[in-house]
Structure formats: structure tokens, C-alpha cells
Design an enzyme around this catalytic site. Structure first.
Site, PDB file in Angstrom:
ATOM      1  N   GLY A   1       0.750  -2.129   4.171  1.00  0.00           N
ATOM      2  CA  GLY A   1       1.280  -0.808   4.047  1.00  0.00           C
ATOM      3  C   GLY A   1       2.619  -0.654   5.143  1.00  0.00           C
ATOM      4  O   GLY A   1       3.771  -0.785   4.579  1.00  0.00           O
TER       5      GLY A   1
ATOM      6  N   SER B   1       0.700  -1.181  -0.156  1.00  0.00           N
ATOM      7  CA  SER B   1       0.022  -0.068   0.009  1.00  0.00           C
ATOM      8  C   SER B   1       0.752   1.240   0.061  1.00  0.00           C
ATOM      9  O   SER B   1       1.520   1.447   0.964  1.00  0.00           O
ATOM     10  CB  SER B   1      -1.040   0.041   1.074  1.00  0.00           C
ATOM     11  OG  SER B   1      -1.478   1.122   1.377  1.00  0.00           O
TER      12      SER B   1
ATOM     13  N   ASP C   1      -7.325  -6.073   3.563  1.00  0.00           N
ATOM     14  CA  ASP C   1      -6.727  -4.668   3.472  1.00  0.00           C
ATOM     15  C   ASP C   1      -6.793  -4.368   4.942  1.00  0.00           C
ATOM     16  O   ASP C   1      -7.946  -3.880   5.640  1.00  0.00           O
ATOM     17  CB  ASP C   1      -7.353  -3.892   2.725  1.00  0.00           C
ATOM     18  CG  ASP C   1      -6.693  -2.447   2.656  1.00  0.00           C
ATOM     19  OD1 ASP C   1      -5.487  -2.507   2.805  1.00  0.00           O
ATOM     20  OD2 ASP C   1      -7.300  -1.783   1.669  1.00  0.00           O
ATOM     21  N   GLY C   2      -5.654  -4.035   5.563  1.00  0.00           N
ATOM     22  CA  GLY C   2      -5.411  -3.555   6.912  1.00  0.00           C
ATOM     23  C   GLY C   2      -4.603  -4.408   7.956  1.00  0.00           C
ATOM     24  O   GLY C   2      -5.336  -5.499   8.383  1.00  0.00           O
ATOM     25  N   GLY C   3      -3.643  -4.028   8.505  1.00  0.00           N
ATOM     26  CA  GLY C   3      -3.042  -4.568   9.587  1.00  0.00           C
ATOM     27  C   GLY C   3      -2.370  -5.856   9.499  1.00  0.00           C
ATOM     28  O   GLY C   3      -2.351  -6.612  10.040  1.00  0.00           O
TER      29      GLY C   3
ATOM     30  N   MET D   1      -8.712   8.521  -0.611  1.00  0.00           N
ATOM     31  CA  MET D   1      -9.751   8.979   0.323  1.00  0.00           C
ATOM     32  C   MET D   1     -10.242  10.417   0.147  1.00  0.00           C
ATOM     33  O   MET D   1      -9.208  11.367  -0.140  1.00  0.00           O
ATOM     34  CB  MET D   1      -8.802   8.987   1.668  1.00  0.00           C
ATOM     35  CG  MET D   1      -8.349   7.618   1.922  1.00  0.00           C
ATOM     36  SD  MET D   1      -7.378   7.460   3.441  1.00  0.00           S
ATOM     37  CE  MET D   1      -6.620   6.012   3.576  1.00  0.00           C
TER      38      MET D   1
ATOM     39  N   MET E   1     -12.123  -5.364   4.320  1.00  0.00           N
ATOM     40  CA  MET E   1     -11.493  -4.342   5.071  1.00  0.00           C
ATOM     41  C   MET E   1     -10.966  -5.086   6.638  1.00  0.00           C
ATOM     42  O   MET E   1     -12.005  -5.493   7.286  1.00  0.00           O
ATOM     43  CB  MET E   1     -12.212  -3.027   5.314  1.00  0.00           C
ATOM     44  CG  MET E   1     -12.006  -2.274   4.303  1.00  0.00           C
ATOM     45  SD  MET E   1     -10.459  -1.928   3.412  1.00  0.00           S
ATOM     46  CE  MET E   1      -9.593  -1.058   4.556  1.00  0.00           C
TER      47      MET E   1
ATOM     48  N   ASP F   1      -4.481   3.774  -2.410  1.00  0.00           N
ATOM     49  CA  ASP F   1      -5.640   4.342  -1.477  1.00  0.00           C
ATOM     50  C   ASP F   1      -6.084   5.742  -1.547  1.00  0.00           C
ATOM     51  O   ASP F   1      -5.275   6.527  -1.503  1.00  0.00           O
ATOM     52  CB  ASP F   1      -5.264   3.844  -0.092  1.00  0.00           C
ATOM     53  CG  ASP F   1      -5.306   2.488   0.416  1.00  0.00           C
ATOM     54  OD1 ASP F   1      -6.223   1.922   0.068  1.00  0.00           O
ATOM     55  OD2 ASP F   1      -4.203   2.212   0.990  1.00  0.00           O
TER      56      ASP F   1
ATOM     57  N   HIS G   1      -1.017  -1.321  -4.446  1.00  0.00           N
ATOM     58  CA  HIS G   1      -2.379  -0.942  -3.700  1.00  0.00           C
ATOM     59  C   HIS G   1      -2.304   0.595  -3.649  1.00  0.00           C
ATOM     60  O   HIS G   1      -1.535   1.032  -2.902  1.00  0.00           O
ATOM     61  CB  HIS G   1      -2.248  -1.578  -2.471  1.00  0.00           C
ATOM     62  CG  HIS G   1      -3.783  -1.358  -1.835  1.00  0.00           C
ATOM     63  ND1 HIS G   1      -4.936  -2.209  -2.266  1.00  0.00           N
ATOM     64  CD2 HIS G   1      -4.050  -0.748  -1.076  1.00  0.00           C
ATOM     65  CE1 HIS G   1      -6.144  -1.721  -1.642  1.00  0.00           C
ATOM     66  NE2 HIS G   1      -5.646  -0.866  -0.793  1.00  0.00           N
TER      67      HIS G   1
ATOM     68  N   HIS H   1      -7.907   1.362  -4.582  1.00  0.00           N
ATOM     69  CA  HIS H   1      -8.810   1.381  -3.813  1.00  0.00           C
ATOM     70  C   HIS H   1      -9.383   2.737  -3.459  1.00  0.00           C
ATOM     71  O   HIS H   1      -8.627   3.588  -2.745  1.00  0.00           O
ATOM     72  CB  HIS H   1      -8.491   0.599  -2.541  1.00  0.00           C
ATOM     73  CG  HIS H   1      -9.186   0.677  -1.294  1.00  0.00           C
ATOM     74  ND1 HIS H   1      -8.854   0.424   0.087  1.00  0.00           N
ATOM     75  CD2 HIS H   1     -10.661   0.483  -1.164  1.00  0.00           C
ATOM     76  CE1 HIS H   1      -9.722   0.428   0.893  1.00  0.00           C
ATOM     77  NE2 HIS H   1     -10.816   0.552   0.266  1.00  0.00           N
TER      78      HIS H   1
ATOM     79  N   MET I   1     -12.121   5.392  -1.333  1.00  0.00           N
ATOM     80  CA  MET I   1     -12.913   5.404  -0.193  1.00  0.00           C
ATOM     81  C   MET I   1     -13.281   6.814  -0.516  1.00  0.00           C
ATOM     82  O   MET I   1     -12.883   7.675   0.324  1.00  0.00           O
ATOM     83  CB  MET I   1     -11.767   5.351   0.937  1.00  0.00           C
ATOM     84  CG  MET I   1     -11.385   4.012   1.310  1.00  0.00           C
ATOM     85  SD  MET I   1      -9.998   3.880   2.251  1.00  0.00           S
ATOM     86  CE  MET I   1      -8.785   3.678   0.744  1.00  0.00           C
TER      87      MET I   1
ATOM     88  N   GLY J   1      -9.359   4.372   6.438  1.00  0.00           N
ATOM     89  CA  GLY J   1      -9.085   5.969   6.634  1.00  0.00           C
ATOM     90  C   GLY J   1      -7.480   6.038   6.876  1.00  0.00           C
ATOM     91  O   GLY J   1      -7.075   7.090   6.681  1.00  0.00           O
ATOM     92  N   PHE J   2      -6.956   5.019   7.504  1.00  0.00           N
ATOM     93  CA  PHE J   2      -5.550   5.107   8.085  1.00  0.00           C
ATOM     94  C   PHE J   2      -4.564   3.879   7.915  1.00  0.00           C
ATOM     95  O   PHE J   2      -5.170   2.870   8.050  1.00  0.00           O
ATOM     96  CB  PHE J   2      -5.696   5.673   9.355  1.00  0.00           C
ATOM     97  CG  PHE J   2      -6.166   7.012   9.779  1.00  0.00           C
ATOM     98  CD1 PHE J   2      -5.724   8.213   9.611  1.00  0.00           C
ATOM     99  CD2 PHE J   2      -7.672   6.978  10.204  1.00  0.00           C
ATOM    100  CE1 PHE J   2      -6.530   9.250   9.898  1.00  0.00           C
ATOM    101  CE2 PHE J   2      -8.487   8.088  10.111  1.00  0.00           C
ATOM    102  CZ  PHE J   2      -7.739   9.219  10.143  1.00  0.00           C
ATOM    103  N   GLY J   3      -3.407   3.936   7.661  1.00  0.00           N
ATOM    104  CA  GLY J   3      -2.563   3.163   7.641  1.00  0.00           C
ATOM    105  C   GLY J   3      -2.272   2.656   9.318  1.00  0.00           C
ATOM    106  O   GLY J   3      -2.452   3.499  10.079  1.00  0.00           O
ATOM    107  N   GLY J   4      -1.555   1.461   9.392  1.00  0.00           N
ATOM    108  CA  GLY J   4      -0.998   1.493  10.568  1.00  0.00           C
ATOM    109  C   GLY J   4      -1.584   1.088  11.944  1.00  0.00           C
ATOM    110  O   GLY J   4      -1.453   1.089  13.080  1.00  0.00           O
TER     111      GLY J   4
HETATM  112  C1  DX5 Z   1      -6.706   1.858   5.063  1.00  0.00           C
HETATM  113  C2  DX5 Z   1      -6.132   1.465   3.712  1.00  0.00           C
HETATM  114  C3  DX5 Z   1      -5.055   0.410   3.674  1.00  0.00           C
HETATM  115  C4  DX5 Z   1      -3.744   0.870   4.476  1.00  0.00           C
HETATM  116  C5  DX5 Z   1      -3.056  -0.399   4.711  1.00  0.00           C
HETATM  117  O1  DX5 Z   1      -7.844   2.599   4.721  1.00  0.00           O
HETATM  118  O2  DX5 Z   1      -7.240   1.233   2.851  1.00  0.00           O
HETATM  119  O3  DX5 Z   1      -4.861   0.016   2.405  1.00  0.00           O
HETATM  120  O4  DX5 Z   1      -2.896   1.671   3.688  1.00  0.00           O
HETATM  121  O5  DX5 Z   1      -2.104  -0.064   5.731  1.00  0.00           O
HETATM  122  P1  DX5 Z   1      -1.410  -1.030   7.086  1.00  0.00           P
HETATM  123  O6  DX5 Z   1      -0.954  -2.260   6.100  1.00  0.00           O
HETATM  124  O7  DX5 Z   1      -0.394  -0.397   7.350  1.00  0.00           O
HETATM  125  O8  DX5 Z   1      -2.722  -1.287   7.706  1.00  0.00           O
HETATM  126 ZN    ZN Z   2      -6.714   0.109   0.762  1.00  0.00          ZN
END
Ligand code: DX5
Ligand code: ZN
Length: 219
Positions: free
Chosen positions: A197, A8, A175-177, A37, A137, A35, A33, A66, A68, A142-145
Site C-alpha cells: 500500500g 492496496s 499483507d502489511g508493511g 473494514m 497478515m 481492503d 488489493h 480482503h 475485515m 485495520g490500517f495501512g502504513g
Molecule cells: C491492513 C490491510 C493492508 C494494508 C497494507 O489491514 O489489510 O492491505 O492496506 O498497507 P501497507 O502496505 O501500507 O502496510
Molecule cells: Zn489487505
């Protein structure tokens, strides 16, 4: 079929974007990937068309976008023109999802549907034969990490059942974590694509991290 890794770009260093894109080009990762938003559908604004254009100019692997955003139909054509290969819209943002999926395919892209952690996979039963990719999801978008939501394993299994029951070819993306700690279990549950990500871009050596993850999930 081999399991795909989709780094990501949200977690990349935006001041060194070209460097990070080249790293992915050189790596064993399979997709980019991206994102996008809008600050309305999700409580964050990432980046928009000029940045996507800059990424696709250098990226040498499939572009998995992707979005959002609310009312994604307005931008389907532009995403295709900017080089998106797969476009995932949110189930929760589409009033006429079936029509949106047709519009994405009409522009030559693969049609994806992303669903939030609270959205039941059974809601996709009637469109599954029109969906190339479901982006499950595993965090609130909305956020990575953020940390991975464990309920995702159950959703993968339920979705896999719907796919089989309908004779569909839909791929499941998580997608996510995602990290090396949950990757194997996700694949065992039925995941086809893992988005990562922070796990990749905050690693000491992202190239090696991708290589090890690839070995872990594809052997
Ligand atoms: C969250 C994004 C994800 C995000 C994943 O809204 O859709 O793609 O970037 O990041 P990590 O892998 O750090 O959770
Ligand atoms: Zn994503």
C-alpha cells in the site's frame, strides 16, 4: 510462476481514485488489493460497496478483495456481483470456515483465508485443500502504513510445508508493511503475492516503484 504484486487501494488518493486505478492498469502490478473494514472486526472503517463498484468499473486486472468484517457470509454474493475475483475472509471471523469457502467458490470466485499475526498457520491444515489463497497478515489488520512483523517469515515456511504435505495448490499472499527491503526475503521464504500500500502509493513515482519491485522479485 511469477510473483504477483497487489497494490492496496487503501493507500490510494480517494479524491483521485480513478487516476490511481488507471496508474495500476498501466503498471506492471498484477492485481488490485481491496481492503474492506467494518469498524467491528477491526478498529477502522475503510469503504464499502459503492466504492468497490466504482473501482471494479475501471480496474482492468483481477480484483483481490480482503474483507475485515464479521459474518462475511452475508455479503459473499454481493462481492461476486460487484466483480471480485478473489475473496479473502478472516479465519478469526468465520465460525464455519469450510462452508464459507464453499459459498465463495459457488459464486465463481477464488476462496481466500486471511489470518491475523497471532493465528497459527497449523489451524489451516484441515481446510488447506479448499483454500486458493492464504493472506498472511504481516501487521495487525485495520490500517495501512504499519511496520512489518518479522515472525511472518517463519509462518510462510510453516504454511508452505502444510501446502506441500497436503498436495494443495494454495498461494501465499503477504499483507502489511511490504517494501523493497523485505520483498526478496519474503519471496525466498515462499511468498507468491505481495500486497503493498504505502510503499507504492506514497512513492515519488509509483509506476517506477512497481516496475523496480517487479524486477527485484521476478529476476
Ligand atoms: C491492513 C490491510 C493492508 C494494508 C497494507 O489491514 O489489510 O492491505 O492496506 O498497507 P501497507 O502496505 O501500507 O502496510
Ligand atoms: Zn489487505
Amino acid at each position: 510462476m511469477s510473483i504477483k504484486i497487489a497494490p492496496s487501494i487503501l493507500a490510494a488518493d480517494f479524491a483521485n481514485l480513478q487516476r490511481d486505478i488507471e496508474m495500476i492498469n498501466q503498471s506492471e502490478a498484477h492485481w488490485f488489493h481491496i481492503d474492506i473494514m467494518d469498524g467491528v472486526f477491526v478498529p477502522n472503517i475503510s469503504f464499502g460497496m459503492p466504492v468497490l463498484q466504482a473501482i471494479t468499473k475501471h480496474a482492468k486486472k483481477p480484483i483481490d478483495v480482503h474483507v475485515m468484517i464479521i459474518d462475511p457470509d452475508r455479503y459473499i454474493k454481493i462481492f461476486a456481483e460487484l466483480g471480485a475475483n478473489i475473496l479473502s475472509v478472516h479465519y478469526e471471523a468465520c465460525t464455519h470456515l469450510h462452508r464459507t469457502l464453499q459459498a465463495i467458490k459457488a459464486e465463481g470466485m477464488q476462496a481466500g483465508v486471511a489470518i491475523n499475526p497471532h493465528t497459527n498457520v497449523s489451524l489451516l491444515e484441515d481446510t488447506i485443500n479448499n483454500i486458493d489463497l492464504v493472506c498472511l497478515m504481516s501487521v495487525n489488520p485495520g490500517f495501512g502504513g504499519q511496520s512489518f512483523i518479522e515472525n511472518t517469515y517463519k509462518k510462510i515456511k510453516q504454511l508452505k510445508e502444510i501446502i506441500h504435505r497436503n498436495g494443495a495448490y494454495t498461494k501465499i499472499e503477504i499483507d502489511g508493511g511490504v517494501t523493497d527491503k523485505n520483498a526478496s526475503q519474503l519471496v525466498a521464504a515462499g511468498a507468491d503475492v505481495l500486497v503493498a500500500g504505502n510503499f507504492i502509493f506514497k512513492a515519488e513515482n509509483p509506476l517506477v516503484t512497481i516496475q523496480e519491485l517487479n524486477t527485484q522479485i521476478n529476476s
